[in-house]
Design an enzyme around this catalytic site. Structure first.
Site, PDB file in Angstrom:
ATOM      1  N   PHE A 115       0.964  -1.256  -0.318  1.00  0.00           N
ATOM      2  CA  PHE A 115      -0.102   0.195   0.106  1.00  0.00           C
ATOM      3  C   PHE A 115       1.002   1.272  -0.105  1.00  0.00           C
ATOM      4  CE2 PHE A 115      -3.184   3.332   0.786  1.00  0.00           C
ATOM      5  CZ  PHE A 115      -4.383   2.725   0.415  1.00  0.00           C
ATOM      6  N   GLU A 148       5.036   9.618   0.469  1.00  0.00           N
ATOM      7  CA  GLU A 148       5.804   9.913  -0.608  1.00  0.00           C
ATOM      8  C   GLU A 148       7.229  10.452  -0.237  1.00  0.00           C
ATOM      9  OE1 GLU A 148       3.317  12.502  -2.847  1.00  0.00           O
ATOM     10  OE2 GLU A 148       1.832  10.793  -3.235  1.00  0.00           O
ATOM     11  N   SER A 152       3.822  11.745   7.423  1.00  0.00           N
ATOM     12  CA  SER A 152       2.983  11.899   8.559  1.00  0.00           C
ATOM     13  C   SER A 152       1.753  12.906   7.892  1.00  0.00           C
ATOM     14  CB  SER A 152       3.420  12.842   9.696  1.00  0.00           C
ATOM     15  OG  SER A 152       4.674  12.145  10.301  1.00  0.00           O
ATOM     16  N   GLN A 206      22.630  -4.572  26.343  1.00  0.00           N
ATOM     17  CA  GLN A 206      23.548  -4.119  27.570  1.00  0.00           C
ATOM     18  C   GLN A 206      23.733  -5.406  28.063  1.00  0.00           C
ATOM     19  OE1 GLN A 206      24.737  -1.103  27.466  1.00  0.00           O
ATOM     20  NE2 GLN A 206      25.797  -1.324  29.495  1.00  0.00           N
ATOM     21  N   GLU A 215       4.124   3.218  10.204  1.00  0.00           N
ATOM     22  CA  GLU A 215       2.498   3.610  10.511  1.00  0.00           C
ATOM     23  C   GLU A 215       2.145   4.366  11.293  1.00  0.00           C
ATOM     24  OE1 GLU A 215      -0.129  -0.031   9.956  1.00  0.00           O
ATOM     25  OE2 GLU A 215       1.715  -1.088   8.946  1.00  0.00           O
ATOM     26  N   SER A 251       5.673   8.397  16.793  1.00  0.00           N
ATOM     27  CA  SER A 251       5.191   8.436  18.208  1.00  0.00           C
ATOM     28  C   SER A 251       4.445   9.800  18.316  1.00  0.00           C
ATOM     29  CB  SER A 251       6.283   8.121  19.161  1.00  0.00           C
ATOM     30  OG  SER A 251       6.901   7.050  19.198  1.00  0.00           O
TER      31      SER A 251
HETATM   32  C1  LIG Z   1      11.081   0.307   6.415  1.00  0.00           C
HETATM   33  C2  LIG Z   1       9.693   1.214   6.177  1.00  0.00           C
HETATM   34  C3  LIG Z   1       8.653   0.744   5.835  1.00  0.00           C
HETATM   35  C4  LIG Z   1       7.529   1.394   5.263  1.00  0.00           C
HETATM   36  N1  LIG Z   1       6.626   1.072   4.758  1.00  0.00           N
HETATM   37  C5  LIG Z   1       5.423   1.736   4.210  1.00  0.00           C
HETATM   38  C6  LIG Z   1       4.265   1.129   3.631  1.00  0.00           C
HETATM   39  O1  LIG Z   1       4.376   0.105   3.158  1.00  0.00           O
HETATM   40  N2  LIG Z   1       3.554   2.120   2.929  1.00  0.00           N
HETATM   41  C7  LIG Z   1       3.692   3.397   3.107  1.00  0.00           C
HETATM   42  O2  LIG Z   1       2.691   4.353   2.824  1.00  0.00           O
HETATM   43  N3  LIG Z   1       4.539   4.064   4.111  1.00  0.00           N
HETATM   44  C8  LIG Z   1       5.547   3.158   4.536  1.00  0.00           C
HETATM   45  N4  LIG Z   1       6.638   3.631   5.279  1.00  0.00           N
HETATM   46  C9  LIG Z   1       6.762   5.137   5.772  1.00  0.00           C
HETATM   47  C10 LIG Z   1       6.155   5.503   6.838  1.00  0.00           C
HETATM   48  O3  LIG Z   1       4.813   5.187   7.335  1.00  0.00           O
HETATM   49  C11 LIG Z   1       6.720   6.713   7.194  1.00  0.00           C
HETATM   50  O4  LIG Z   1       8.043   7.006   7.242  1.00  0.00           O
HETATM   51  C12 LIG Z   1       5.877   7.439   8.570  1.00  0.00           C
HETATM   52  O5  LIG Z   1       4.939   7.523   8.473  1.00  0.00           O
HETATM   53  C13 LIG Z   1       6.891   8.848   9.028  1.00  0.00           C
HETATM   54  O6  LIG Z   1       6.528   9.702   7.682  1.00  0.00           O
HETATM   55  P1  LIG Z   1       8.185  10.341   7.207  1.00  0.00           P
HETATM   56  O7  LIG Z   1       9.035   9.444   7.035  1.00  0.00           O
HETATM   57  O8  LIG Z   1       7.416  11.282   6.055  1.00  0.00           O
HETATM   58  O9  LIG Z   1       8.318  11.377   8.430  1.00  0.00           O
HETATM   59  P2  LIG Z   1       7.687  12.940   8.565  1.00  0.00           P
HETATM   60  O10 LIG Z   1       6.219  12.840   8.523  1.00  0.00           O
HETATM   61  O11 LIG Z   1       8.451  13.932   7.617  1.00  0.00           O
HETATM   62  O12 LIG Z   1       8.145  13.221   9.876  1.00  0.00           O
HETATM   63  C14 LIG Z   1       9.492  13.662  10.352  1.00  0.00           C
HETATM   64  C15 LIG Z   1       9.322  14.199  11.939  1.00  0.00           C
HETATM   65  O13 LIG Z   1       8.594  14.973  12.269  1.00  0.00           O
HETATM   66  C16 LIG Z   1       7.551  14.640  13.208  1.00  0.00           C
HETATM   67  N5  LIG Z   1       6.324  15.463  12.944  1.00  0.00           N
HETATM   68  C17 LIG Z   1       5.598  15.402  11.717  1.00  0.00           C
HETATM   69  N6  LIG Z   1       4.432  15.948  11.712  1.00  0.00           N
HETATM   70  C18 LIG Z   1       4.109  16.299  13.027  1.00  0.00           C
HETATM   71  C19 LIG Z   1       3.220  16.751  13.872  1.00  0.00           C
HETATM   72  N7  LIG Z   1       2.018  17.634  13.070  1.00  0.00           N
HETATM   73  N8  LIG Z   1       3.571  17.051  14.980  1.00  0.00           N
HETATM   74  C20 LIG Z   1       4.779  16.632  15.745  1.00  0.00           C
HETATM   75  N9  LIG Z   1       5.635  15.917  14.984  1.00  0.00           N
HETATM   76  C21 LIG Z   1       5.510  15.938  13.749  1.00  0.00           C
HETATM   77  C22 LIG Z   1       7.569  13.267  13.026  1.00  0.00           C
HETATM   78  O14 LIG Z   1       6.718  12.551  14.232  1.00  0.00           O
HETATM   79  C23 LIG Z   1       8.896  12.770  12.547  1.00  0.00           C
HETATM   80  O15 LIG Z   1       9.612  12.840  14.073  1.00  0.00           O
HETATM   81  C24 LIG Z   1       7.586   2.881   5.618  1.00  0.00           C
HETATM   82  C25 LIG Z   1       8.815   3.210   6.200  1.00  0.00           C
HETATM   83  C26 LIG Z   1       9.894   2.525   6.578  1.00  0.00           C
HETATM   84  C27 LIG Z   1      11.203   3.189   7.146  1.00  0.00           C
END
Ligand SMILES: Cc1cc2nc3c(=O)[nH]c(=O)nc-3n(C[C@H](O)[C@H](O)[C@H](O)COP(=O)(O)OP(=O)(O)OC[C@H]3O[C@@H](n4cnc5c(N)ncnc54)[C@H](O)[C@@H]3O)c2cc1C
Length: 379
Positions: A120, A124, A129, A336, A363, A366
């Site tokens: 799924f 991007e 998030s 540890q 998914e 935190s």
């Molecule tokens: C190994 C792996 C497998 C994955 N598999 C899938 C998959 O199958 N399908 C899919 O669609 N995605 C997948 N993902 C993506 C994953 O769900 C996202 O990496 C995750 O949701 C975080 O999004 P981001 O990496 O864009 O981080 P960002 O959204 O850019 O976040 C960066 C930081 O900012 C913080 N942040 C962002 N917005 C806020 C807010 N409003 N308030 C406070 N803090 C905030 C976040 O908590 C984080 O600490 C996968 C990721 C990995 C690494």
């Protein structure tokens, strides 16, 4: 208390994880190779069909059964556990919940036996998030969708047995000016759909993750999943359930750290006695058990609320937040306890350490879980 059926399932998966997964997974992990043979055997065991109706080839189980299987697998290895979690809750579930009868009949039988996998694609390169920030676009041209854009970090999207990826795409504008986001099924091999080579990851090294690009990729109009403009809402509901599955997986990792630490602390001697006899070590393990146990209570609670038809969003977020913290803390503590050997890949805790961090990110990070909980509290 677990039902007899659930307890039997838990025992079966526990034995499978110890006897089939444990002996071979370290090697796959080191080679960053996908464990097709293990996945095939998980399929034969019925794990991919657990929460689905037998009408489509499933096992007539429930989401609780899926959680138990994920916990027992992750107790030994998280790569195979996340392959199952993503295949079921992100791959097959959207089609099962929102697909047309034709889509279900076409795709589910192979997905529910593990013969095929689905991914799924929501995330991007520029947005995760903030899922509403989707930039991938799909335009209806006659009886085809033309998709342009890219997706990042998509699990199970590039294996030899990947049948499809469902992607979210902007398909128009709503009357209030916001983006209309829909979900569209893109079969593997569709011209214009390119799967980049697998990422070089810190952990989950035996799982499959790719960046995907769509360059004038055309799929039939009937590949739309559910109604146009419902993609975003669909995905949010799928994610809420998925949090329970990730919480179960995290609990498994946290418990695996306890298992390995008890074993090692009894064997390893220092200053003429097993290190388990040092209270500093045994208390570390007692704290690990405390975290694993409470993580389990949290995901059981969320799953029970979901199966009872109650609003479970807050509790799924609590379970995900708490259990991923528990997994991370336990992985650090287990390393540890193992001293220098904990830093060696030949010991499972080395893998646990590398696999734990993503649980606080994937998914829903935190921070996103805290947002869900706070909103549900009316804040
Ligand atoms: C190994 C792996 C497998 C994955 N598999 C899938 C998959 O199958 N399908 C899919 O669609 N995605 C997948 N993902 C993506 C994953 O769900 C996202 O990496 C995750 O949701 C975080 O999004 P981001 O990496 O864009 O981080 P960002 O959204 O850019 O976040 C960066 C930081 O900012 C913080 N942040 C962002 N917005 C806020 C807010 N409003 N308030 C406070 N803090 C905030 C976040 O908590 C984080 O600490 C996968 C990721 C990995 C690494």
């Amino acid at each position: 208390m677990l039902s007899e059926e659930h307890e039997a399932l838990r025992q079966t998966v526990r034995e499978f994880a110890r006897e089939v997964v444990a002996p071979v997974i370290g090697d796959y992990y080191e080679r960053h190779a996908f464990p097709y043979d293990v996945i095939r055997q998980m399929g034969k065991l019925g794990l991919f069909g657990l929460p689905f109706s037998s009408e489509y080839g499933g096992e007539d189980g429930d989401y609780f059964a899926l959680g138990l299987a994920l916990e027992e697998l992750a107790r030994v290895d998280s790569s195979v556990a996340i392959t199952l979690e993503a295949a079921v809750s992100l791959g097959a579930m959207p089609i099962y919940r929102f697909g047309t009868e034709e889509q279900k009949r076409r795709w589910l039988p192979k997905l529910l036996t593990g013969e095929a996998l689905a991914g799924f694609g929501l995330t991007e390169p520029g947005t995760g998030s903030d899922a509403g920030g989707t930039r991938t676009r799909a335009v209806l041209d006659g009886d085809e969708w033309v998709i342009n854009g890219s997706k990042a970090f998509i699990t199970n999207s590039g294996t030899d047995i990947t049948a499809l990826v469902t992607v979210t795409a902007v398909t128009g504008e709503k009357p209030d000016g916001s983006k209309e986001i829909s979900s569209i099924i893109v079969p593997s091999g569709t011209p214009g759909f390119t799967v980049a080579p697998g990422y070089s990851k810190v952990g989950w090294c035996a799982s499959d993750t790719h960046e995907l690009t769509f360059d004038n990729c055309r799929v039939p109009a009937e590949n739309l999943l559910c109604q146009r403009g419902r993609g975003f809402a669909q995905f949010l509901s799928i994610l809420a359930e998925g949090r329970i599955a990730i919480a179960a997986l995290s609990t498994g990792l946290a418990q695996g750290c306890v298992d390995e630490s008890i074993r090692y602390a009894k064997e390893r001697h220092a200053f003429g006695q097993p290190i388990a006899d040092f209270q500093a070590v045994s208390f570390m393990i007692a704290d690990m058990e405390l975290r694993a146990h409470t993580a389990r209570l949290a995901w059981y609670d969320a799953a029970e609320r979901m199966l009872a038809g109650q609003d479970f969003k807050r509790y799924a977020a609590i379970a995900k937040l708490h259990s991923s913290n528990a997994a991370m803390d336990n992985a650090r503590a287990a390393t540890q306890v193992h001293g220098g050997y904990g830093f060696m890949n030949e010991f499972p805790v080395g893998r646990f350490y590398r696999d734990a961090k993503i649980l606080e990110i994937g998914e829903g990070t935190s921070e996103i879980q805290r947002m869900v909980i706070a909103r549900d509290l009316g804040l």
